[in-house]
Structures are given as structure tokens and as C-alpha cells.
Enzyme design. Structure first.
Site, PDB file in Angstrom:
ATOM      1  CD  GLU A  15      33.526 -35.815  25.279  1.00 22.69           C
ATOM      2  OE1 GLU A  15      33.183 -36.811  24.604  1.00 22.69           O
ATOM      3  OE2 GLU A  15      32.887 -35.388  26.244  1.00 22.69           O
ATOM      4  NE  ARG A  33      41.307 -47.733  13.537  1.00 22.02           N
ATOM      5  CZ  ARG A  33      41.082 -47.398  12.284  1.00 22.02           C
ATOM      6  NH1 ARG A  33      42.015 -47.551  11.378  1.00 22.02           N
ATOM      7  NH2 ARG A  33      39.927 -46.873  11.946  1.00 22.02           N
ATOM      8  CE1 TYR A  59      36.020 -50.173  15.550  1.00 21.34           C
ATOM      9  CE2 TYR A  59      38.405 -50.071  15.342  1.00 21.34           C
ATOM     10  CZ  TYR A  59      37.265 -49.957  16.111  1.00 21.34           C
ATOM     11  OH  TYR A  59      37.386 -49.615  17.433  1.00 21.34           O
ATOM     12  CB  CYS A  96      47.064 -69.396  13.671  1.00 16.36           C
ATOM     13  SG  CYS A  96      48.795 -69.799  13.801  1.00 16.36           S
ATOM     14  CD  GLU A  97      42.120 -65.828  15.035  1.00 22.78           C
ATOM     15  OE1 GLU A  97      41.095 -65.794  14.324  1.00 22.78           O
ATOM     16  OE2 GLU A  97      42.141 -66.250  16.194  1.00 22.78           O
TER      17      GLU A  97
END
Ligand SMILES: *Cc1c(COP(=O)(O)O)cnc(C)c1O
Length: 434
Positions: free
Chosen positions: A289, A328, A332, A358-359
């Protein structure tokens, strides 16, 4: 090996200059290489087939579910690892075969189970006993036989990022190794089930074969015992093969794979050579998978420099892509190599590459040595083909980025840029607001 490389000073995807695509379609823009998808699929299935294993690669489409990507892999004979009714419907929409779909996930709804049964999927990969009971009940109601495989949690630490480790008892996935036989014994007594196999998936972005070897070594004898009792068709060893992020551009060179001491790369050959001898005695079809392995290095995200900004300590490169396009790094802490579409030499500047949202989490790289770039220059974020576009959102009312598929000299839009009106098309004001 992937197909993104400089030809002269221009970064190309196969035979297409990425700057031409950026100029024509605008940025942010995802670009995928069909040759790379094909190469990765063939290398993996070929490596196992080379050992005489009966195998089916089921592409974990949650990593990239664009219809054209699905179609590319379906045409190569791929099956699909799906996690929702929506993903099964996508496979069908792309012209893929639902009978080659496995259906994973800890929270399958009755609707999803009924839909999957009606489509005749290959197997439900079940994650709990309550789910087995529910599948049996839905199958009985529909007068269908549901093929199932229990997901075993082998309690092997994949040694990867905590948000992508799935095979230990700290995780919500699967059923504990020690309980598996009792669970199958109880499932065997339920109506309208066919105990078709066993499944596992220990985590993602594994760059060392050892956790795979340990997990297969631990689980194979269990599979053999269960197979004797219930007559299995398959054993799925999951996905999780890691890819090159740090030296992504260099890894386009075949030579890179042959040299370079200490490189931690898990190739399909190492994977197959290690696991095939453990799997072959089972005499079962082996399902894989892979998600990231097939799509990760097959895609890039193109972006344009909007502004440069210097603060006391930092040099910021503000680009037009953002965390809503590629989450990502924020999610992470992941690394994406960043290169200009027009090759640049000269001094490197330690830069923070950030988006306009705005972060504080809206960044792609911190303190990264980059060549000097200016307003209007294009950059590519490499290895963005997996868990990139699929995790895109409309945060800050930004439209979803378009996607392009390249095949040799040809390039086609496989998702158009979302129209702003489509972002709020499903919203209405309340009746009392007139
Ligand atoms: C996500 C997932 C995969 C694919 O993982 P990759 O690391 O992308 O290969 C495979 N199987 C299951 C059950 C998954 O949840």
C-alpha cells in the site's frame, strides 16, 4: 528516480520548462510527472515480482487522489488503498477498478460499508471488533458476502515522526497482535463474512528496512496459522516506504543512488530483497500500500516570490504559496528542498521562506541557505507530490491550487484553479437575514 532536473539553467519536469508552466497557469501550481509515477510503480512491483511473488500494489490514494494520477496508476494495473466511500467513488470516476480496492480506516460508517459492498471491493481492512460486527450486519442486510482482513498492530516502532507512526500500542490503529487469533475465531462465527487475509501498516516515511523486517518476521507465522484455518488469499504489508527529501534534486541523477556513503535510502530493491524471502513461504498474494513512495517525488509546488523583508535578525522570502497549499512543514515539521526555476549561482543567503497567511506556522523553510532571489522569481518546492495538494484547504479564502500533469513534451491541466465563487458556492445566509 524522478524527472525534475536542470537542463541548462532551466528547471524542467521531463521535457517541459517549469517556468513556462508557471507563466502560463500562474502560481501556486502543482506539477506532476507521469514518467516518475510510472517509474516508481514499475520499480516497486517489479522488485517483488522479480522474486516470484504474486503481488498487487494498492496505491494509497490519500497521498494524491487527483483523477489523472489515479488513472495513470490504474492503467499500469494498480489497485487502490482507500480510506472513505469518497475515495472509492473517485477510483470509479477515474476509470479504475473498484474490485482492486481495499478499504482501510478506523471509522467506517454504515453508508461507506454499504457503498463499498455494492461496488464489490477486494477487501475491508478492519480496525476493530465492533467494525467486524457492523460489516457483518450490513452485508447480511444487503445479502452480500463481505471480504475482510483484520489489521494487526504488530507493536513495532517504525522510528519515524510521531504523527506518522501507526504500528505501536500507543496508536489508534489495528488490533493488538496478541488478540488477533481470538478475533478471527469470533469473526468466523458471524454471518456473511469471508476471512480473506491479514493486513498491517506500521508507519510512514521509513528510510530503513529494519522495522519492516521485524514486523514481517513477527507477523508471518501468525498469517501462516490463520491461513491454515481460514484459507486466506492475501497478506498486506502496508505502505510506508520513505523517500528522499533532503537531497531531492540531486537524487534525480542515477549516479547519486550508486555513490554517497551514509545515505539512508530505502530502495524497492532493498525492500524486496529483504522481505520477499520472509513472505514467499506463505504462498499468498502480497499486497503493498505505497502512497508517498509513488507520488512524493513525482510532484513539485511552484511559487512566486512576492516580497523580500528584513527584520533585525531574519531575511524573509515571502511567497504566494501558503500552508493551505502545502501544510506538511507546519504539520510535520517536514523538509522540502527549495530551488529556483532559473538556476542561480553566487552567494547563499540564510532565508525564511514564508507564505502570506496570518499564522506563524505558515512557513516552508527556516534559516535555509538560498541563492539571492528577488520579487517575481519563481521557486519550486520539491517532493510535494504526496500529502500536498490533497491536504489543501480554503483557509483565508484562498482558492485550491491548480494541478498539471506532464508527459514528455506534453502538459495538461488536471485540475483548474478554483474559482473564488466556488469557495463559497455551498454557503448561504440564514433566511432571517434576507
Ligand atoms: C497512509 C497509509 C498508507 C500509505 O502510507 P505511505 O507512507 O504514504 O506509503 C498505507 N496503508 C495505510 C493503512 C495507510 O493509512
Amino acid at each position: 528516480m524522478h524527472s525534475f532536473r536542470y537542463v541548462g539553467s532551466r528547471l524542467q519536469c521531463e521535457d517541459v520548462a517549469l517556468a513556462d508552466l508557471a507563466a502560463k497557469h500562474g502560481t501556486p501550481l502543482y506539477v506532476y510527472s507521469q514518467a516518475t509515477l510510472t517509474d516508481h510503480f514499475k520499480k516497486l512491483s517489479g522488485a517483488l515480482a522479480g522474486h516470484g511473488l504474486d503481488q498487487l500494489v494498492c496505491f494509497a490514494m490519500k497521498s494524491n487522489s487527483n483523477l489523472a494520477v489515479i488513472r495513470t496508476l490504474a492503467d499500469l494495473g494498480s489497485g487502490f488503498d482507500t480510506v472513505s466511500g469518497g475515495e472509492i467513488a473517485r477510483v470509479i470516476a477515474a476509470g479504475g477498478d473498484a474490485r482492486k480496492c481495499v478499504f482501510a480506516g478506523v471509522g467506517k460508517t454504515e453508508e461507506d460499508i454499504a457503498f463499498a459492498l455494492k461496488q464489490g471491493i477486494y477487501s475491508f481492512n478492519v480496525e476493530s471488533e465492533a467494525e467486524i460486527v457492523r460489516i457483518s450486519r450490513v452485508a447480511t442486510k444487503l445479502k452480500k458476502i463481505a471480504p475482510i482482513a483484520v489489521r494487526v498492530n504488530p507493536n513495532v516502532d517504525a522510528g519515524t515522526h510521531s504523527k506518522i507512526t501507526t504500528g505501536t500500542y500507543e496508536n489508534k490503529f489495528g488490533i493488538q497482535f496478541e488478540q488477533i487469533e481470538a478475533v478471527y475465531a469470533r469473526a468466523a462465527k458471524l454471518p456473511n463474512l469471508r476471512l480473506r487475509g491479514l493486513q498491517m501498516h506500521i508507519g510512514s516515511q521509513l528510510t530503513d528496512v529494519t522495522p519492516f523486517r521485524l514486523a514481517v518476521t513477527k507477523v508471518a507465522p501468525l498469517v501462516a496459522r490463520l491461513n491454515k484455518k481460514y484459507g486466506f488469499d492475501f497478506f498486506s504489508i502496508g505502505g510506508g516506504i520513505g523517500i528522499v527529501y533532503r537531497e531531492a534534486l540531486a537524487s534525480a541523477d542515477p549516479q547519486w543512488w550508486k555513490t554517497g556513503p551514509g545515505r539512508k535510502v530505502l530502495t524497492p530493491q532493498i525492500y524486496a530483497d529483504t522481505l520477499a524471502p520472509l513472505l514467499k513461504p506463505l504462498g499468498l498474494k502480497i499486497l503493498l500500500e505505497p502512497g508517498r513512495f509513488l507520488t512524493g517525488n513525482a510532484g513539485v509546488l511552484l511559487t512566486r516570490v512576492e516580497y523580500l523583508k528584513k527584520t533585525g535578525k531574519k531575511h524573509f522570502v515571502i511567497v504566494d504559496a501558503a500552508m493551505n497549499d502545502l501544510i506538511r512543514p507546519a504539520f510535520y515539521d517536514s523538509y522540502h528542498e527549495i530551488v529556483p526555476l532559473k538556476k542561480k549561482g553566487g552567494v547563499q543567503v540564510s532565508s525564511d521562506v514564508v507564505g502570506p497567511i496570518c499564522e506563524s506556522g505558515d512557513y516552508f523553510a527556516k534559516d535555509r541557505p538560498l541563492p539571492k532571489v528577488g520579487e517575481g522569481d519563481y521557486l519550486a518546492l520539491l517532493s510535494a507530490g504526496a500529502y500536498g495538494s490533497v491536504m489543501g484547504s480554503n483557509y483565508n479564502s484562498r482558492s485550491l491550487a491548480p494541478e498539471i500533469l506532464v508527459n514528455g513534451k506534453k502538459a495538461a491541466v488536471i485540475r483548474r484553479r478554483q474559482d473564488l465563487n466556488d469557495i463559497w458556492a455551498d454557503e448561504v445566509t440564514a433566511p432571517w437575514q434576507k
